[in-house]
Design an enzyme around this catalytic site. Structure first.
Site, PDB file in Angstrom:
ATOM      1  CG  HIS A  37     -20.732   4.307  18.051  1.00 41.81           C
ATOM      2  ND1 HIS A  37     -21.863   4.057  17.306  1.00 41.81           N
ATOM      3  CD2 HIS A  37     -20.060   3.137  18.125  1.00 41.81           C
ATOM      4  CE1 HIS A  37     -21.874   2.777  16.946  1.00 41.81           C
ATOM      5  NE2 HIS A  37     -20.797   2.198  17.436  1.00 41.81           N
ATOM      6  CD  GLU A  63     -18.847  -0.414  19.791  1.00 39.99           C
ATOM      7  OE1 GLU A  63     -19.262  -1.538  19.476  1.00 39.99           O
ATOM      8  OE2 GLU A  63     -19.185   0.634  19.196  1.00 39.99           O
ATOM      9  CG  HIS A  96     -16.236   0.810  15.125  1.00 41.71           C
ATOM     10  ND1 HIS A  96     -16.539   2.087  15.546  1.00 41.71           N
ATOM     11  CD2 HIS A  96     -17.383   0.085  15.317  1.00 41.71           C
ATOM     12  CE1 HIS A  96     -17.788   2.131  15.984  1.00 41.71           C
ATOM     13  NE2 HIS A  96     -18.324   0.933  15.850  1.00 41.71           N
ATOM     14  NE  ARG A 149     -25.472   2.147   8.057  1.00 37.60           N
ATOM     15  CZ  ARG A 149     -26.713   2.529   8.317  1.00 37.60           C
ATOM     16  NH1 ARG A 149     -27.277   3.511   7.620  1.00 37.60           N
ATOM     17  NH2 ARG A 149     -27.403   1.955   9.284  1.00 37.60           N
TER      18      ARG A 149
END
Length: 234
Positions: A99, A116, A174, A194
Site C-alpha cells: 500500500h 495497518e 505483505h 498487487r
C-alpha cells in the site's frame, strides 16, 4: 445521542472462507465472507446503523448530519473518518501486495495511504504470512522478479500464532497466508497494489491485475526483522 449499533459490509473474494458466516453469524447470500468491514465510512464498504433514529443510514451519513461533534472534542484536523476495522478470514492465501503512503496515494489515487495492523484471532498450525523481503534489494530487481514470476524467492515468510500482532506500515510488502483469521485496524483507504497472485484465475477465468509500476514506486525493499509474539509480562 444513543450508542450506534453497526452492521458491516461483507466482501466475497477468491480466497475467502465461511467462518464469518458460520461461526460469527453474519447473514449474507454471498458464497463466502472473506472480510467484514465492521467500522467503516469508506465508500467501498460502509457500516450501516441498525438502531435508533438513524437506523438504515450509513455511519458517514450520521456524521454528515450530526457534524464533527460525533468524532469527539479533539477533531479539528479530522476531515474524514480516519480508521477502518475489519475481520478477515483467509481460507486461501492472499495476493502479495503493498500500500502507498499518504503523499503518494493522495497525489495518484485521490485517497489516503494505508498503514495497518493485524491481530491474529486464530490460525491453523504452521500458518504463515509474508512480511517484507528476506534481503535488501533494489527496485529494478524487484520489478524484474515480478515480471519473471520469481518474486516468492525473496519473500520473507513468517509463521504466526493466535495473539500475534503485526504492524504493516505503508510500503511494506505483505500477504496473509491460508488458514488465518485476523482483525485488521487500518487507515480508511482501499488502495492496494498487487504484485503476485499465484497465477490464480477469478470465476470468469481471468487472472487478477498486477500493479507493477505503482508498487515499485512505493515499496520498501529493506529487510525487516519479524517477531510478532506478545511482549511484556503476562
Amino acid at each position: 445521542m444513543d450508542i450506534l449499533l453497526l452492521e458491516p459490509t461483507l466482501k466475497e473474494t477468491i480466497w475467502g472462507g465461511r467462518k464469518l458466516i458460520e461461526d460469527y453469524g453474519f447473514e449474507t447470500s454471498l458464497a463466502n465472507a472473506a472480510e467484514a468491514w465492521l467500522l467503516s465510512c469508506h465508500k467501498d464498504g460502509p457500516s450501516f446503523v441498525t438502531n435508533g433514529e438513524y437506523k438504515g443510514k450509513t455511519l458517514q451519513e450520521v456524521i454528515d448530519i450530526r457534524g464533527r461533534e460525533i468524532l469527539g472534542t479533539n477533531n479539528a484536523d479530522i476531515n474524514d473518518f480516519p480508521i477502518l476495522i475489519k475481520i478477515i478470514d483467509a481460507c486461501d492465501k492472499l495476493s502479495v501486495q503493498v500500500h502507498p503512503g499518504d503523499e503518494y496515494a493522495r497525489a495518484v489515487e485521490n485517497e489516503n495511504g494505508k498503514t495497518e495492523a493485524w491481530f491474529v484471532l486464530d490460525c491453523e498450525e504452521g500458518a504463515e504470512l509474508i512480511y517484507g523481503v528476506n534481503r535488501d534489494m533494489e527496485r529494478a530487481e524487484f520489478a524484474a522478479k515480478i515480471e519473471d514470476g520469481s518474486l516468492m524467492e525473496v519473500m520473507n515468510c513468517v509463521k504466526v500464532n493466535p495473539g500475534d500482532v503485526i504492524f504493516i506500515p505503508s510500503g511494506m510488502l505483505h500477504a496473509i497466508g491460508a488458514g488465518i483469521l485476523l482483525a485488521e485496524v487500518q487507515q480508511s483507504s482501499n488502495t492496494t497494489y498487487r504484485v503476485f497472485d499465484y497465477n490464480r484465475k477469478d470465476k470468469f477465468g481471468n487472472t487478477r491485475e498486477l500493479h507493477v509500476k505503482k508498487a515499485t514506486d512505493v515499496v520498501n525493499l529493506r529487510f525487516n526483522e519479524a517477531d510478532f509474539s506478545p511482549k511484556g509480562e503476562k
